[in-house]
Design a protein around this motif. Structure first.
Motif, PDB file in Angstrom:
ATOM      1  N   VAL A 125     -18.022 -46.426   7.070  1.00 34.17           N
ATOM      2  CA  VAL A 125     -19.626 -47.169   7.404  1.00 34.17           C
ATOM      3  C   VAL A 125     -19.175 -48.194   8.150  1.00 34.17           C
ATOM      4  O   VAL A 125     -18.588 -48.779   6.957  1.00 34.17           O
ATOM      5  N   HIS A 126     -19.465 -48.286   9.154  1.00 37.46           N
ATOM      6  CA  HIS A 126     -19.348 -49.343   9.849  1.00 37.46           C
ATOM      7  C   HIS A 126     -20.556 -49.964   9.691  1.00 37.46           C
ATOM      8  O   HIS A 126     -22.064 -49.361  10.381  1.00 37.46           O
ATOM      9  N   THR A 127     -20.535 -51.552   9.067  1.00 33.71           N
ATOM     10  CA  THR A 127     -21.664 -52.407   9.093  1.00 33.71           C
ATOM     11  C   THR A 127     -22.125 -53.070  10.326  1.00 33.71           C
ATOM     12  O   THR A 127     -21.641 -53.274  11.114  1.00 33.71           O
ATOM     13  N   GLU A 128     -23.369 -53.592  10.788  1.00 36.12           N
ATOM     14  CA  GLU A 128     -24.139 -54.542  12.007  1.00 36.12           C
ATOM     15  C   GLU A 128     -23.398 -55.687  11.569  1.00 36.12           C
ATOM     16  O   GLU A 128     -23.050 -56.272  12.284  1.00 36.12           O
ATOM     17  N   LYS A 129     -23.319 -56.187  10.535  1.00 38.54           N
ATOM     18  CA  LYS A 129     -22.068 -57.585  10.299  1.00 38.54           C
ATOM     19  C   LYS A 129     -20.563 -57.225  10.115  1.00 38.54           C
ATOM     20  O   LYS A 129     -19.661 -57.795   9.290  1.00 38.54           O
ATOM     21  N   ASN A 130     -20.312 -56.283  10.431  1.00 42.66           N
ATOM     22  CA  ASN A 130     -18.551 -55.278  10.604  1.00 42.66           C
ATOM     23  C   ASN A 130     -18.216 -55.424   9.815  1.00 42.66           C
ATOM     24  O   ASN A 130     -16.892 -55.668   9.322  1.00 42.66           O
TER      25      ASN A 130
END
Length: 262
Positions: A125-130
């Motif tokens: 899972v790669h979040t919007e906040k890196n």
């Protein structure tokens, strides 16, 4: 009259012992976090080990909206339903905070016969906040969103989630970029409704080599599209916009047909 210095010393010593016992209790509580939040590994009978020599699949959920903040007196995973006042106060768009999309997508992957057959080689899972989170395919996530948000909050706060028996990690933060964790012999496919290449997923995966690992990159956000530079092909699986969970269901079913998983 003798002053009771010894008694004071004993009280101080007792307080120190009580503090140490409390600290030990906190450590024990954190080590057993899998039980406190209702997260478990799959039962051995349900998680059949796949043949490592066979090709497998890796899923990457991109742009996941997983962000926490201090709300009131506690840290909470932000979502569009429960934190409307917080978003209004900080001039934020509630539509950008949809961790439920990630929850639904993960359940679609983990509950599939494809996963239970052992053919999923990785899940990220790669979040919007890196922030990059690695999910063990053998984990059994909480069914309810409330418990899921508690799990993700702990991971985002750098608390790795271990199996209750200490056998390994179930969820943990890992270093970017995600490409360092992908198999070398792989074909990386991104999914986007905006793609001009509309495919029948069953036919698409059937045409790939049996020795090639497949990496599917799916957006886990409410709006927008993935803009990664590490994919080899960008396809659409329908002429209509679909949820991330439904896209994943189509991928899993197509691979189950290809690899004859019932």
């Amino acid at each position: 009259m003798v002053r009771p210095y010894a008694v004071r010393g004993l009280k101080r010593k007792k307080r120190d012992v009580e503090k140490e016992a409390a600290a030990g209790g906190e450590e024990e509580k954190e080590s057993m976090v899998t039980e406190s939040v209702g997260i478990h590994t799959l039962h051995p009978a349900a998680a059949v080990s796949g043949d490592g020599a066979k090709a497998g699949v890796v899923f990457v959920l991109e742009k996941a909206s997983l962000e926490f903040a201090s709300v009131g007196k506690t840290y909470q995973l932000l979502n569009s339903d429960d934190h409307v006042n917080f978003f209004r106060k900080h001039n934020l768009d509630p539509a950008a905070y949809r961790p439920d999309i990630t929850h639904q997508a993960l359940l679609a992957i983990l509950d599939s016969p494809l996963n239970k057959s052992g053919r999923i080689r990785g899940l990220y899972v790669h979040t919007e906040k890196n922030v990059l989170i690695q999910v063990n395919p053998q984990v059994r996530l909480p069914r309810t969103y409330k418990r899921f948000s508690g799990v993700m909050l702990q991971v985002l706060q750098n608390k790795n989630i271990r199996a209750a028996d200490g056998s390994g990690f179930l969820l943990r933060k890992v270093e970017n970029p995600v490409t360092r964790h992908l198999p070398a012999n792989s074909h990386r496919i991104g999914l986007s409704y905006s793609s001009q290449k509309l495919v029948q997923m069953s036919n698409y995966v059937a045409s790939t080599s049996d020795d090639l690992n497949l990496v599917f990159v799916v957006g886990a956000m409410a709006n927008g599209k993935i803009d990664t530079d590490y994919i080899d092909d960008l396809v659409a699986v329908s002429a209509y916009p679909l949820t991330a969970a439904y896209c994943i269901a189509r991928i899993c079913y197509a691979l189950e047909q290809k690899w004859k998983i019932l």
